[in-house]
Structure formats: C-alpha cells, structure tokens
Design an enzyme around this catalytic site. Sequence first.
Site, PDB file in Angstrom:
ATOM      1  N   HIS A 263     -32.102  27.956 -15.406  1.00 26.22           N
ATOM      2  CA  HIS A 263     -33.196  27.431 -14.581  1.00 26.22           C
ATOM      3  C   HIS A 263     -34.531  28.031 -15.034  1.00 26.22           C
ATOM      4  O   HIS A 263     -35.549  27.335 -15.103  1.00 26.22           O
ATOM      5  CB  HIS A 263     -32.977  27.782 -13.106  1.00 26.22           C
ATOM      6  CG  HIS A 263     -31.761  27.166 -12.499  1.00 26.22           C
ATOM      7  ND1 HIS A 263     -30.662  27.902 -12.130  1.00 26.22           N
ATOM      8  CD2 HIS A 263     -31.462  25.871 -12.194  1.00 26.22           C
ATOM      9  CE1 HIS A 263     -29.750  27.106 -11.604  1.00 26.22           C
ATOM     10  NE2 HIS A 263     -30.194  25.862 -11.645  1.00 26.22           N
TER      11      HIS A 263
ATOM     12  N   SER B   2     -24.526  27.976 -12.149  1.00 24.17           N
ATOM     13  CA  SER B   2     -24.448  28.667 -10.851  1.00 24.17           C
ATOM     14  C   SER B   2     -22.990  28.925 -10.487  1.00 24.17           C
ATOM     15  O   SER B   2     -22.659  29.912  -9.836  1.00 24.17           O
ATOM     16  CB  SER B   2     -25.099  27.812  -9.770  1.00 24.17           C
ATOM     17  OG  SER B   2     -26.411  27.490 -10.159  1.00 24.17           O
TER      18      SER B   2
END
Length: 258
Positions: A36, A185
């Site tokens: 990210h 994640s």
Amino acid sequence: MIVARTLGELRSWRDAVDSEARVGFVPTMGALHKGHTSLIERSRATCDATAVSIYVNPTQFDNADDLASYPDTLQDDLARLEALSVDCVFVPAYQDLYPDDFAYRIEERQFSSTLCGAHRPGHFTGVLTVVMKLLNLVQPDAAFFGEKDFQQLTLIRNMVDAFFMNVEIVGCPTIRESDGLAMSSRNLNLAPSDRRQAPIFHEILEKASSDDDARRQLGEAGFLVDYVETIEGRRLGAVTVGPTGQSVRLIDNTELEM
Ligand code: PAF
C-alpha cells in the site's frame, strides 16, 4: 490529514481541493503494508493531493468467516497514513456507501467468472461496485492499484473504459518480502509454519515449466490449488495454505520470460 468518516466530510475535503490540482486515490481495505505504501508514494509523487480509503467491503466476501477474520489495524493504519503525508483518509460506514443495500451492482459477465471469480462467486461484482462508488465520491484524476491483484486491476481498467469514466487507472508492481512472498494484508493471518511455506508459491509459479507442472509442484508442496493459468504471457495462481478452519488464501502472478 483529514479523516473523513461521512460523505459530507469527504465532500467538504474534496470541494476545498484546488480545481487545478491533480488528485490521486488509493482504495484499500486497511491492514496496510509496504505494498500500500508503494501505491501511496506513487500517488504522492505524481499528484498534488492524495486520498486513501479504508473500507473492508462486505459485498466482495463470499464467505462470512473470511470477512470476520480480515485483519483490522485501523489505528496503526491512520498513523502510517499520517506519516506518509496523505491528505485525506475516507473511512465510510456501510449505510453511507450502500444506501441502496447493494440493490444496484456493477456486474461484468465474462472475465469476472474465471480464475478468482470461479472460486469466489460474486467477488468481482462486490469489488467493481465499491470501486465505482468510491471513484464517484472521491472524483480522483488517477487511482492506484497493485498488480498482485491482476484480475481485479484488469476488470477495473475495463470498467472505467466501458463506462467512459474520467479517471486514469495506474497499475503498480507487486511488492514482495525478501523471501519473495507477495505482500498482502492476509499474510498477517499465516501461522508461522505456513508463513515459512508461503514463498514457495511464487517460486513455483515463476519456475515451473508449464501450468500443469506448477499445479503438480504446488500440490506436492502441500498447497491446495484453486487455479494456475497463463494468460497473455502472465502466469496467475491462487492457492490456500494451512489446515481447514485456519487456512489462508494466497494469490500471485508473474510475467513469464518468453
Ligand atoms: O484490493 C483491495 O484492497 C480491494 O479489493 C479494493 C480495491 C479496495 C476494493 O474493496
């Protein structure tokens, strides 16, 4: 950094941005990692203002346990975004994003039912619908997505073309751990022994002599294979690792040398 928790707060931020400014947008489901960060840095390097959304979108989960176990690290995420000098973080609630309770949807009827879509029915309808909503709300000039989710990136690009949307979709390279595991994640949910096994997935995708060979090697290495398929010189795969009930789904892809 503005933290917008309502549509009104997001609109106030957006209205205050200079009309000449190039706005970049990075949609996320939180549990932020270096993948990210690389998208946000790309936006910050090429745009005048950057917005990030954090929203674990329930409509893209076909499995309630998967949704319930999705990592939630909101306070750490906000600190990370502040440190990255993000201008606005949008953290909406379901009733704000889905006033229609998902009665209206964006459905793609070809590519979305293959690969990940074949194993996660309705997944891409949820993804495309939420991305359309977020793009309409944030009104960015450019939106940044990782190539790890290659099928998602392709479907979003094609949606933007199909609906004549005025936003540039920027695909960014997959960021990997030092052992080759693609950052995700979901890696937070890997048990230590599964975390040690996980990098073999990418190694096999890269080195196998054919898709069949990759499926065979992955099976022998203890992965449960959803699919391995090469499309236009890129080998894409999805596997699960770990015992039933605690298994984690990994996806990855690699450009094959021709
Ligand atoms: O890739 C993701 O994190 C999600 O699918 C996205 C694009 C934020 C939509 O919920």
